[in-house]
Design an enzyme around this catalytic site. Structure first.
Site, PDB file in Angstrom:
ATOM      1  N   TYR A  18       0.847  -1.043   0.165  1.00  0.00           N
ATOM      2  CA  TYR A  18       0.110   0.036  -0.069  1.00  0.00           C
ATOM      3  C   TYR A  18       0.694   1.326  -0.031  1.00  0.00           C
ATOM      4  O   TYR A  18       0.499   2.324   0.456  1.00  0.00           O
ATOM      5  CB  TYR A  18      -0.921   0.014   1.096  1.00  0.00           C
ATOM      6  CG  TYR A  18      -2.179  -0.741   1.216  1.00  0.00           C
ATOM      7  CD1 TYR A  18      -2.238  -1.928   0.240  1.00  0.00           C
ATOM      8  CD2 TYR A  18      -2.893  -1.025   2.122  1.00  0.00           C
ATOM      9  CE1 TYR A  18      -3.549  -2.673  -0.214  1.00  0.00           C
ATOM     10  CE2 TYR A  18      -4.145  -1.720   2.063  1.00  0.00           C
ATOM     11  CZ  TYR A  18      -4.232  -2.728   0.891  1.00  0.00           C
ATOM     12  OH  TYR A  18      -5.256  -3.578   0.787  1.00  0.00           O
ATOM     13  N   LYS A  71     -12.571   2.621   3.589  1.00  0.00           N
ATOM     14  CA  LYS A  71     -11.458   3.664   3.532  1.00  0.00           C
ATOM     15  C   LYS A  71     -12.117   4.974   3.453  1.00  0.00           C
ATOM     16  O   LYS A  71     -12.975   5.216   2.409  1.00  0.00           O
ATOM     17  CB  LYS A  71     -10.430   3.267   2.476  1.00  0.00           C
ATOM     18  CG  LYS A  71      -9.099   4.070   2.617  1.00  0.00           C
ATOM     19  CD  LYS A  71      -9.171   5.359   1.727  1.00  0.00           C
ATOM     20  CE  LYS A  71      -9.402   4.849   0.251  1.00  0.00           C
ATOM     21  NZ  LYS A  71      -9.168   6.263  -0.751  1.00  0.00           N
ATOM     22  N   ASN A  95     -19.117   6.912   8.957  1.00  0.00           N
ATOM     23  CA  ASN A  95     -19.065   5.257   8.775  1.00  0.00           C
ATOM     24  C   ASN A  95     -19.159   4.601   9.982  1.00  0.00           C
ATOM     25  O   ASN A  95     -19.876   3.422  10.083  1.00  0.00           O
ATOM     26  CB  ASN A  95     -17.603   4.976   8.083  1.00  0.00           C
ATOM     27  CG  ASN A  95     -17.279   5.610   6.439  1.00  0.00           C
ATOM     28  OD1 ASN A  95     -18.389   5.568   5.865  1.00  0.00           O
ATOM     29  ND2 ASN A  95     -16.283   5.526   6.109  1.00  0.00           N
ATOM     30  N   ILE A 136     -14.188  -3.034   5.949  1.00  0.00           N
ATOM     31  CA  ILE A 136     -13.093  -2.043   6.324  1.00  0.00           C
ATOM     32  C   ILE A 136     -12.766  -1.062   5.239  1.00  0.00           C
ATOM     33  O   ILE A 136     -12.160  -0.957   4.518  1.00  0.00           O
ATOM     34  CB  ILE A 136     -11.674  -2.891   6.039  1.00  0.00           C
ATOM     35  CG1 ILE A 136     -11.713  -3.762   5.008  1.00  0.00           C
ATOM     36  CG2 ILE A 136     -11.466  -3.398   7.633  1.00  0.00           C
ATOM     37  CD1 ILE A 136     -10.216  -4.413   4.867  1.00  0.00           C
ATOM     38  N   ARG A 141     -16.209  11.827   7.297  1.00  0.00           N
ATOM     39  CA  ARG A 141     -16.719  10.715   6.558  1.00  0.00           C
ATOM     40  C   ARG A 141     -16.235   9.293   7.698  1.00  0.00           C
ATOM     41  O   ARG A 141     -17.301   8.170   7.705  1.00  0.00           O
ATOM     42  CB  ARG A 141     -16.035  10.324   5.113  1.00  0.00           C
ATOM     43  CG  ARG A 141     -16.556   9.076   4.592  1.00  0.00           C
ATOM     44  CD  ARG A 141     -18.017   8.666   4.494  1.00  0.00           C
ATOM     45  NE  ARG A 141     -18.601   9.722   3.448  1.00  0.00           N
ATOM     46  CZ  ARG A 141     -18.531   9.780   2.356  1.00  0.00           C
ATOM     47  NH1 ARG A 141     -17.864   8.799   1.873  1.00  0.00           N
ATOM     48  NH2 ARG A 141     -19.087  10.724   1.320  1.00  0.00           N
TER      49      ARG A 141
END
Length: 279
Positions: A52, A237, A247, A235, A243
């Site tokens: 990542y 992102k 979530n 999960i 946000r």
């Protein structure tokens, strides 16, 4: 934040966690702030991976001072998944994350190195205290069966797979397999990687209506739907703190049978595909 048992780990883990794929596309300060806002809101299950980019380092900065409350997951790429390669890759991830251990370490997708070697490497790390548990990602039923034969029961903590409203293929066989064998199922890209239902579409309007009834967002409704079954986690992102807080609200959102049926009608499971969808 609602939590449930995470596979064979014996730990309760936040049902809605935080993914970090491409989180380095956001400004670093904003990305760290988003992760910290999520942690403060109870999303202490954080997923990253060695591939990542700067993601692991961003996670490491975000969890500094809060490591004990985090369920931290990273992943090794198949090219590094020999017995020795797993150990080297894990040490590098630990350095980038600024920690001495992972709570779960996953094989990112099936590769060409013998799975026996990868699992042996995982078990070496577990015995050394470098990881609490290990799992898999992007594994279909045939590969899961092979992993179970090698490792034995109650060793595979989780299987992380693509799962969003427009891609429910894992419900045919992978999800039932995981439920039967005590393996947590973690859905990645729950918003469809930028392809979330348009608010003006029939499906978008259904999500909006349900969201309004619950005082939530359509995104939270989607997350609640994807975690409606007992062994499922998700999960999402985001690089925005606001946000992340939205979530987190999905964890306390309980959809009734009629609402679930409305969502299923707009986003049908479809036929079982020949191969497991993945990104």
């Amino acid at each position: 934040m609602h939590a449930r048992p995470f596979g064979a780990t014996g730990l309760n883990v936040s049902v809605v966690g935080q993914g970090t794929w491409r989180i380095d596309a956001a400004a670093r300060e904003a990305a760290v702030a988003a992760l910290r806002a999520g942690i403060d809101a109870g999303m202490t299950h954080i997923d990253t991976a060695e591939m990542y980019g700067d993601g692991e380092a961003i996670v490491g900065e975000a969890i500094r001072g809060a490591r004990e409350e985090i369920f931290l997951v990273s992943k090794v790429v198949p090219g590094n998944a020999t017995r020795r390669g797993v150990a080297r890759a894990c040490e590098q991830s630990l350095r980038r994350l600024g920690t001495d251990r992972l709570d779960a370490y996953l094989l990112h997708w099936p590769g060409h190195h013998p799975l026996e070697e990868t699992i042996a490497g995982f078990e070496d790390l577990r015995q050394a205290g470098k990881i609490l548990s290990w799992g898999l990602s992007n594994f279909d039923v045939e590969d899961l069966d092979r992993a179970l034969r090698i490792a034995g029961p109650y060793r595979i903590a989780c299987n992380q797979v693509l799962y969003h409203l427009g891609e429910r293929a894992i419900e045919h066989a992978v999800l039932p397999w995981c439920a039967k064998n005590g393996v947590a199922l973690v859905g990645y890209s729950p918003f469809g990687s930028g392809d979330f239902p348009n608010p003006a579409s029939p499906g978008g309007r259904v999500l909006a209506g349900i969201a309004e009834a619950h005082g939530a967002t359509p995104y939270a409704v989607a997350l609640a739907f994807l975690t409606r079954m007992e062994n499922t986690f998700t999960i999402p992102k985001t690089g925005r703190a606001s946000r992340a807080v939205e979530n987190a609200g999905a964890a306390s959102l309980h959809l009734n049978a009629a609402e679930i049926a409305m969502i299923e009608a707009q986003f049908p499971r479809g036929p079982r595909p020949r191969t497991l969808p993945m990104l």
